[in-house]
Design a protein around this motif. Structure first.
Motif, PDB file in Angstrom:
ATOM      1  N   UNK A   1     -10.939 -16.120  -2.415  1.00  0.00           N
ATOM      2  CA  UNK A   1     -10.796 -15.408  -3.712  1.00  0.00           C
ATOM      3  C   UNK A   1     -10.243 -13.899  -3.457  1.00  0.00           C
ATOM      4  N   UNK A   2     -10.446 -13.433  -2.397  1.00  0.00           N
ATOM      5  CA  UNK A   2     -10.159 -12.015  -2.102  1.00  0.00           C
ATOM      6  C   UNK A   2      -8.792 -11.636  -1.659  1.00  0.00           C
ATOM      7  N   UNK A   3      -8.377 -10.650  -1.788  1.00  0.00           N
ATOM      8  CA  UNK A   3      -7.034 -10.035  -1.234  1.00  0.00           C
ATOM      9  C   UNK A   3      -7.212  -8.690  -0.567  1.00  0.00           C
ATOM     10  N   UNK A   4      -6.714  -8.208   0.536  1.00  0.00           N
ATOM     11  CA  UNK A   4      -6.752  -6.957   1.195  1.00  0.00           C
ATOM     12  C   UNK A   4      -5.729  -6.017   0.096  1.00  0.00           C
ATOM     13  N   UNK A   5      -6.487  -5.305  -0.624  1.00  0.00           N
ATOM     14  CA  UNK A   5      -5.776  -4.854  -1.693  1.00  0.00           C
ATOM     15  C   UNK A   5      -4.771  -3.549  -1.426  1.00  0.00           C
ATOM     16  N   UNK A   6      -4.950  -2.899  -0.242  1.00  0.00           N
ATOM     17  CA  UNK A   6      -4.133  -1.733   0.019  1.00  0.00           C
ATOM     18  C   UNK A   6      -3.420  -1.997   1.604  1.00  0.00           C
ATOM     19  N   UNK A   7      -2.230  -2.484   1.628  1.00  0.00           N
ATOM     20  CA  UNK A   7      -1.788  -3.031   2.703  1.00  0.00           C
ATOM     21  C   UNK A   7      -0.815  -1.981   3.498  1.00  0.00           C
ATOM     22  N   UNK A   8      -0.514  -1.975   4.588  1.00  0.00           N
ATOM     23  CA  UNK A   8       0.228  -1.115   5.449  1.00  0.00           C
ATOM     24  C   UNK A   8       1.662  -0.902   4.757  1.00  0.00           C
ATOM     25  N   UNK A   9       2.189   0.166   4.495  1.00  0.00           N
ATOM     26  CA  UNK A   9       3.405   0.280   3.816  1.00  0.00           C
ATOM     27  C   UNK A   9       3.619   0.005   2.480  1.00  0.00           C
ATOM     28  N   UNK A  10       2.593   0.013   1.811  1.00  0.00           N
ATOM     29  CA  UNK A  10       2.767  -0.342   0.401  1.00  0.00           C
ATOM     30  C   UNK A  10       2.075   0.778  -0.527  1.00  0.00           C
ATOM     31  N   UNK A  11       1.661   1.987   0.172  1.00  0.00           N
ATOM     32  CA  UNK A  11       1.381   3.259  -0.526  1.00  0.00           C
ATOM     33  C   UNK A  11       2.314   3.664  -1.636  1.00  0.00           C
ATOM     34  N   UNK A  12       3.453   3.309  -1.603  1.00  0.00           N
ATOM     35  CA  UNK A  12       4.342   3.577  -2.543  1.00  0.00           C
ATOM     36  C   UNK A  12       4.315   2.818  -3.813  1.00  0.00           C
ATOM     37  N   UNK A  13       3.591   1.638  -3.834  1.00  0.00           N
ATOM     38  CA  UNK A  13       3.364   0.664  -4.722  1.00  0.00           C
ATOM     39  C   UNK A  13       2.103   1.155  -5.461  1.00  0.00           C
ATOM     40  N   UNK A  14       1.057   1.091  -4.629  1.00  0.00           N
ATOM     41  CA  UNK A  14      -0.376   1.038  -4.724  1.00  0.00           C
ATOM     42  C   UNK A  14      -1.097   2.461  -5.003  1.00  0.00           C
TER      43      UNK A  14
END
Length: 289
Positions: A235-248
């Motif tokens: 039930x967990x996700x890795x919330x902040x993934x590589x290359x997604x800082x522009x989204x998160x």
């Protein structure tokens, strides 16, 4: 204040007479969002706050779910596509007690001083104490199973930080402001009331060997690699993934896991989404509003 390798810092505070090592938060919106009337009961329609252009695709504000946009063939999922309405259970995206609650730089907790009513200490190897070793019951149970599975697979993990109250986050954020100034602080720590950790559904993991805690090199450790490939099963996700800082709004943090429930976590991974925002069909939130 000591600076952690790779970006982050550790600030030590006395909270309620207990010395706590408090780590930087990982989310931070900037203005209140009205709470959804759907609450967090199964069977209600997922709701997100309407923006200037109206409600996001796939989210409901009035009770009817809109259809998602089709995903581009052979490419990454469209940010406008929101599959949550098709799941067997739906929960509010704005109610802080909901396992689906969205917290980012555009969507704060409402109320900002929210305190989970069911915090417990999970049965895991702890690397912190006091409130930072607590999670909500559902997330704690899932974490216990996840940590046990990781250890059995030879990728033992430790819990470095989980719940943080409004007051704890306020002290941490103010410490960053004092050390770096407000602009830089906003890149390192969440504003009080705006952290995923305050939901009691987020946790920061470390490798049992102690290497690369809160550092980008943690992604290369056994615990991080195992979590990236398996945490959704619990039930967990890795919330902040590589290359997604522009989204998160945050750089890659392979140690930060967020509980959203098995159905959403598995669906998100199966459909190839790299951020919760994209999965929900919401706008990027790279900076505070």
């Amino acid at each position: 204040m000591a600076t952690l390798p790779g970006r982050r810092s550790v600030a030590k505070f006395l909270v309620g007479g207990t010395a706590l090592a408090i780590f930087a938060a990982c989310t931070a919106p900037a203005r209140p969002v009205p709470s959804s009337s759907s609450g967090s009961k199964p069977g209600t329609t997922a709701a997100a706050a309407p923006g200037a252009d109206g409600p996001p695709a796939g989210a409901s504000v009035s009770g009817e779910s809109t259809a998602p946009s089709p995903q581009p063939a052979g490419g990454a999922p469209s940010p406008a596509a929101s599959p949550v309405h098709a799941l067997t259970a739906t929960f509010s995206l704005t109610d802080p007690s909901s396992p689906w609650v969205l917290v980012n730089k555009h969507h704060p907790l409402n109320p900002v001083g929210y305190e989970p009513p069911d915090l417990v200490q999970p049965q895991v190897v702890l690397g912190s104490g006091g409130e930072t070793a607590l999670l909500r019951v559902e997330a704690a149970d899932a974490a216990g199973r996840m940590f046990a599975a990781a250890a059995a697979a030879g990728a033992a993990m430790t819990l470095l930080s989980s719940y943080r109250s409004y007051d704890t986050q306020l002290a941490l954020y103010n410490n960053y402001v004092a050390g770096f100034g407000s602009d830089d602080a906003d890149t390192k720590s969440a504003r009080a009331g705006y952290s995923e950790h305050q939901t009691g559904l987020a946790l920061d993991i470390g490798d049992a060997g102690g290497a690369c805690a809160f550092d980008p090199c943690f992604a290369e450790q056994p615990a991080a690699a195992w979590a990236a490939g398996n945490c959704h099963r619990f039930g967990f996700i890795v919330r902040y993934q590589l290359g997604k800082d522009g989204m998160t709004g945050f750089f890659a943090e392979p140690w930060h896991l967020r509980y959203v429930g098995v159905e959403v976590a598995t669906d998100l991974v199966a459909k190839g989404y790299g951020s919760y925002e994209e999965y929900l069909g919401l706008e990027p939130a790279p900076a505070y509003l």
